[in-house]
Design an enzyme around this catalytic site. Structure first.
Site, PDB file in Angstrom:
ATOM      1  NE  ARG A  54      -4.183  -1.690   0.140  1.00 46.96           N
ATOM      2  CZ  ARG A  54      -5.423  -1.626   0.648  1.00 46.96           C
ATOM      3  NH1 ARG A  54      -5.422  -0.940   1.601  1.00 46.96           N
ATOM      4  NH2 ARG A  54      -6.019  -2.721   0.335  1.00 46.96           N
ATOM      5  NE  ARG A  58      -7.615   5.426   1.873  1.00 47.13           N
ATOM      6  CZ  ARG A  58      -8.519   4.723   2.492  1.00 47.13           C
ATOM      7  NH1 ARG A  58      -9.470   5.194   2.999  1.00 47.13           N
ATOM      8  NH2 ARG A  58      -8.223   3.380   2.886  1.00 47.13           N
ATOM      9  NE  ARG A  67      -9.383   7.313  -6.774  1.00 46.27           N
ATOM     10  CZ  ARG A  67      -9.742   6.608  -5.686  1.00 46.27           C
ATOM     11  NH1 ARG A  67      -8.959   5.779  -4.962  1.00 46.27           N
ATOM     12  NH2 ARG A  67     -10.928   6.521  -5.552  1.00 46.27           N
ATOM     13  CG  ASP A 103      -8.823  -3.666  -4.723  1.00 41.07           C
ATOM     14  OD1 ASP A 103      -8.497  -2.980  -3.733  1.00 41.07           O
ATOM     15  OD2 ASP A 103      -9.448  -4.463  -4.393  1.00 41.07           O
ATOM     16  CE1 TYR A 178     -13.442  -7.554   1.144  1.00 41.48           C
ATOM     17  CE2 TYR A 178     -11.458  -8.636   0.369  1.00 41.48           C
ATOM     18  CZ  TYR A 178     -12.124  -7.673   1.236  1.00 41.48           C
ATOM     19  OH  TYR A 178     -11.200  -6.904   1.970  1.00 41.48           O
TER      20      TYR A 178
HETATM   21  O1  CP3 Z   1       0.055   0.291  -3.008  1.00 37.56           O
HETATM   22  C1  CP3 Z   1      -0.293  -0.942  -3.182  1.00 37.56           C
HETATM   23  O2  CP3 Z   1       0.028  -1.997  -2.255  1.00 37.56           O
HETATM   24  C2  CP3 Z   1      -1.031  -1.213  -4.414  1.00 37.56           C
HETATM   25  C3  CP3 Z   1      -2.413  -1.390  -4.494  1.00 37.56           C
HETATM   26  C4  CP3 Z   1      -3.529  -2.208  -3.827  1.00 37.56           C
HETATM   27  C5  CP3 Z   1      -4.703  -1.639  -3.421  1.00 37.56           C
HETATM   28  N1  CP3 Z   1      -5.251  -2.876  -3.001  1.00 37.56           N
HETATM   29  C6  CP3 Z   1      -5.126  -0.514  -3.675  1.00 37.56           C
HETATM   30  C7  CP3 Z   1      -6.174  -0.020  -2.906  1.00 37.56           C
HETATM   31  C8  CP3 Z   1      -3.382  -3.479  -3.412  1.00 37.56           C
HETATM   32  C9  CP3 Z   1      -1.949  -4.476  -3.489  1.00 37.56           C
HETATM   33  C10 CP3 Z   1      -4.552  -3.835  -3.051  1.00 37.56           C
HETATM   34  C11 CP3 Z   1      -4.706  -5.232  -2.448  1.00 37.56           C
HETATM   35  C12 CP3 Z   1      -6.121  -5.341  -1.705  1.00 37.56           C
HETATM   36  N2  CP3 Z   1      -7.321  -4.859  -1.934  1.00 37.56           N
HETATM   37  C13 CP3 Z   1      -6.004  -6.548  -0.540  1.00 37.56           C
HETATM   38  C14 CP3 Z   1      -4.879  -7.153  -0.116  1.00 37.56           C
HETATM   39  C15 CP3 Z   1      -3.699  -6.575   0.600  1.00 37.56           C
HETATM   40  C16 CP3 Z   1      -4.131  -5.949   1.873  1.00 37.56           C
HETATM   41  O3  CP3 Z   1      -4.424  -5.069   2.618  1.00 37.56           O
HETATM   42  O4  CP3 Z   1      -4.283  -7.020   2.681  1.00 37.56           O
HETATM   43  C17 CP3 Z   1      -7.371  -6.373  -0.026  1.00 37.56           C
HETATM   44  C18 CP3 Z   1      -7.793  -7.237   1.120  1.00 37.56           C
HETATM   45  C19 CP3 Z   1      -8.275  -5.648  -0.796  1.00 37.56           C
HETATM   46  C20 CP3 Z   1      -9.355  -5.073  -0.891  1.00 37.56           C
HETATM   47  C21 CP3 Z   1      -9.753  -3.511  -0.366  1.00 37.56           C
HETATM   48  N3  CP3 Z   1      -9.673  -2.691  -1.391  1.00 37.56           N
HETATM   49  C22 CP3 Z   1      -9.723  -3.243   0.872  1.00 37.56           C
HETATM   50  C23 CP3 Z   1      -9.710  -3.650   1.978  1.00 37.56           C
HETATM   51  C24 CP3 Z   1      -9.639  -1.662   0.784  1.00 37.56           C
HETATM   52  C25 CP3 Z   1      -9.627  -0.559   1.605  1.00 37.56           C
HETATM   53  C26 CP3 Z   1     -11.036  -0.067   2.173  1.00 37.56           C
HETATM   54  C27 CP3 Z   1     -10.709   1.289   2.918  1.00 37.56           C
HETATM   55  O5  CP3 Z   1     -10.924   2.532   1.989  1.00 37.56           O
HETATM   56  O6  CP3 Z   1     -10.220   1.436   3.868  1.00 37.56           O
HETATM   57  C28 CP3 Z   1      -9.540  -1.500  -0.577  1.00 37.56           C
HETATM   58  C29 CP3 Z   1      -9.700  -0.231  -1.614  1.00 37.56           C
HETATM   59  C30 CP3 Z   1      -8.289   0.007  -2.047  1.00 37.56           C
HETATM   60  N4  CP3 Z   1      -7.468  -0.473  -2.621  1.00 37.56           N
HETATM   61  C31 CP3 Z   1      -7.634   1.300  -1.862  1.00 37.56           C
HETATM   62  C32 CP3 Z   1      -6.374   1.287  -2.335  1.00 37.56           C
HETATM   63  C33 CP3 Z   1      -5.396   2.472  -2.409  1.00 37.56           C
HETATM   64  C34 CP3 Z   1      -8.280   2.677  -1.061  1.00 37.56           C
HETATM   65  C35 CP3 Z   1      -9.138   3.369  -1.894  1.00 37.56           C
HETATM   66  C36 CP3 Z   1      -9.157   4.936  -1.859  1.00 37.56           C
HETATM   67  O7  CP3 Z   1      -8.162   5.401  -2.270  1.00 37.56           O
HETATM   68  O8  CP3 Z   1     -10.220   5.301  -1.477  1.00 37.56           O
END
Ligand code: CP3
Length: 372
Positions: A54, A58, A67, A103, A178
């Protein structure tokens, strides 16, 4: 019903790891010679590579800016945005690898699942998958459904030069959670109920998800990604017995499906200390160590399971502590990592959104200073 499905119950043979090649020096000329790929294939360089799960997202003001007004799923499908967001932490922090901005649910949306990624919540699925008829709504992933992903990877590889790009996918269990729950869950109760209540349907669902995850990784590797990570973020909610019987073979199948492509594979989960050995036996080149697990202890434990390289494991919450604390922890982790066949410095889970990005930059600078 009985709870064991034969296909998923035996420990799979580890898939072949890329053979260590000649010790090419100096590191850094091309992604294949990068510190990341060297550490991941058991040919460590003068210091461990460092990147952060990550790292794009954010915590960065430049991310929040690009974004603005663009939905998460939409931003993942726009090569201009994917490229910009993936490069942001490389420019700012000087990390040793980029992780593809996408994602784990992007390939599910690409095969037609009606879902959204809700800010502050995560993926939400309109019609959960809980029956055999529901599974029929989940087709296999064809590379032709994600031409933009290949395009984004190609653009990035051209921009990144010697810095490796890490592609990724969600592992079958985490994706299934999910789909079955319909969104994030604190208990994974419906998922476990399906796993035990209808093990054949569970196995078929995970096999489909293994195909989707494997195809998504393949698209990224064939377009130029230098490594991949399989995220089984919620596997730590399982007992070891359930993991071995109902999940391990499916993750092993994803990892095996891309073994022939010759890029290192990282396998990561959260709260997975209890699962370290069976997750390692699923066949990746690098095992992710979450922040609750001792890195030195993990290195000893996986030595008997093919001695993969390790990745981790700074607690992301510690980045909020005074710098002296962070400094000491990073030095300890780098020092413990020298006992592994290879070590990739990372957090033990993703960057928390309100992390001060300057602390991440300082961690990178510190790791860079620790050459031997
Ligand atoms: O920088 C990185 O690591 C690359 C991008 C990345 C994202 N999601 C972007 C993202 C990666 C590798 C993921 C994988 C992902 N997505 C996982 C496995 C990694 C982990 O954290 O265990 C999981 C479980 C998800 C599902 C998911 N998508 C979650 C739990 C969330 C967060 C929800 C929140 O807003 O708190 C997302 C959304 C997400 N994916 C964001 C990002 C940058 C946030 C979106 C935003 O900016 O609003």
């Amino acid at each position: 019903m009985t709870d064991a499905v034969p296909a998923a119950s035996s420990t799979p043979a580890p898939t072949p790891r890329p053979a260590p090649g000649p010790d090419v020096a100096p590191a850094g000329g091309s992604p294949a010679d990068s510190l990341l790929v060297r550490a991941a294939t058991g040919r460590p360089g003068p210091r461990p590579p460092v990147w952060f799960m990550r790292q794009a997202g954010r915590s960065l003001p430049e991310y929040r800016k690009v974004r603005e007004g663009v939905g998460m799923l939409e931003s993942c499908r726009r090569p201009d945005l994917v490229t910009e967001i993936t490069l942001q932490p490389v420019r700012r922090h000087g990390v040793d690898a980029a992780i593809f901005f996408s994602d784990i649910v992007v390939p599910l949306a690409a095969v037609g699942i009606d879902l959204d990624i809700v800010a502050g919540t995560g993926p939400v699925v309109a019609e959960p998958i809980r029956t055999r008829a529901d599974l029929d709504r989940l087709p296999e992933l064809d590379a032709a459904a994600v031409p933009d992903i290949a395009e984004s990877v190609r653009l990035l590889v051209a921009e990144l030069g010697p810095t490796p790009l890490i592609g990724f996918a969600g592992a079958p269990f985490t994706l299934a959670s999910y789909l079955v729950e319909g969104g994030p869950s604190k208990t994974h109760a419906r998922t476990k109920a399906l796993m035990h209540g209808d093990p054949q349907l569970w196995s078929d669902l995970c096999a489909r998800l293994a195909q989707i995850a494997g195809a998504f990784l393949r698209v990224q590797i064939e377009a130029g990604a230098s490594a991949v990570q399989l995220f089984d973020s919620w596997a730590g909610f399982l007992s070891r017995r359930d993991y071995e019987r109902h999940v391990q073979a499916h993750s092993a199948s994803v990892l095996a499906s891309v073994a022939e492509l010759g890029v290192p594979r990282i396998h990561f989960g959260v709260g997975t200390s209890e699962l370290l050995e069976p997750m390692t036996a699923a066949g990746a080149d690098v095992i992710g160590v979450d922040y609750r697990t001792s890195l030195a202890g993990a290195i000893d434990r996986v030595a008997g399971v093919g001695a993969p390289a390790v990745q981790g494991n700074l607690d992301p919450a510690l980045l909020f502590a005074p710098w002296e604390v962070v400094d000491a922890q990073v030095r300890r982790i780098v020092s413990e990592g020298r006992g592994a066949s290879g070590h990739v410095v990372n957090l033990g889970h993703g960057v928390l959104p309100d992390t001060d990005p300057d602390v991440l930059t300082r961690v990178v600078e510190l790791v860079r200073s620790l050459e031997v």
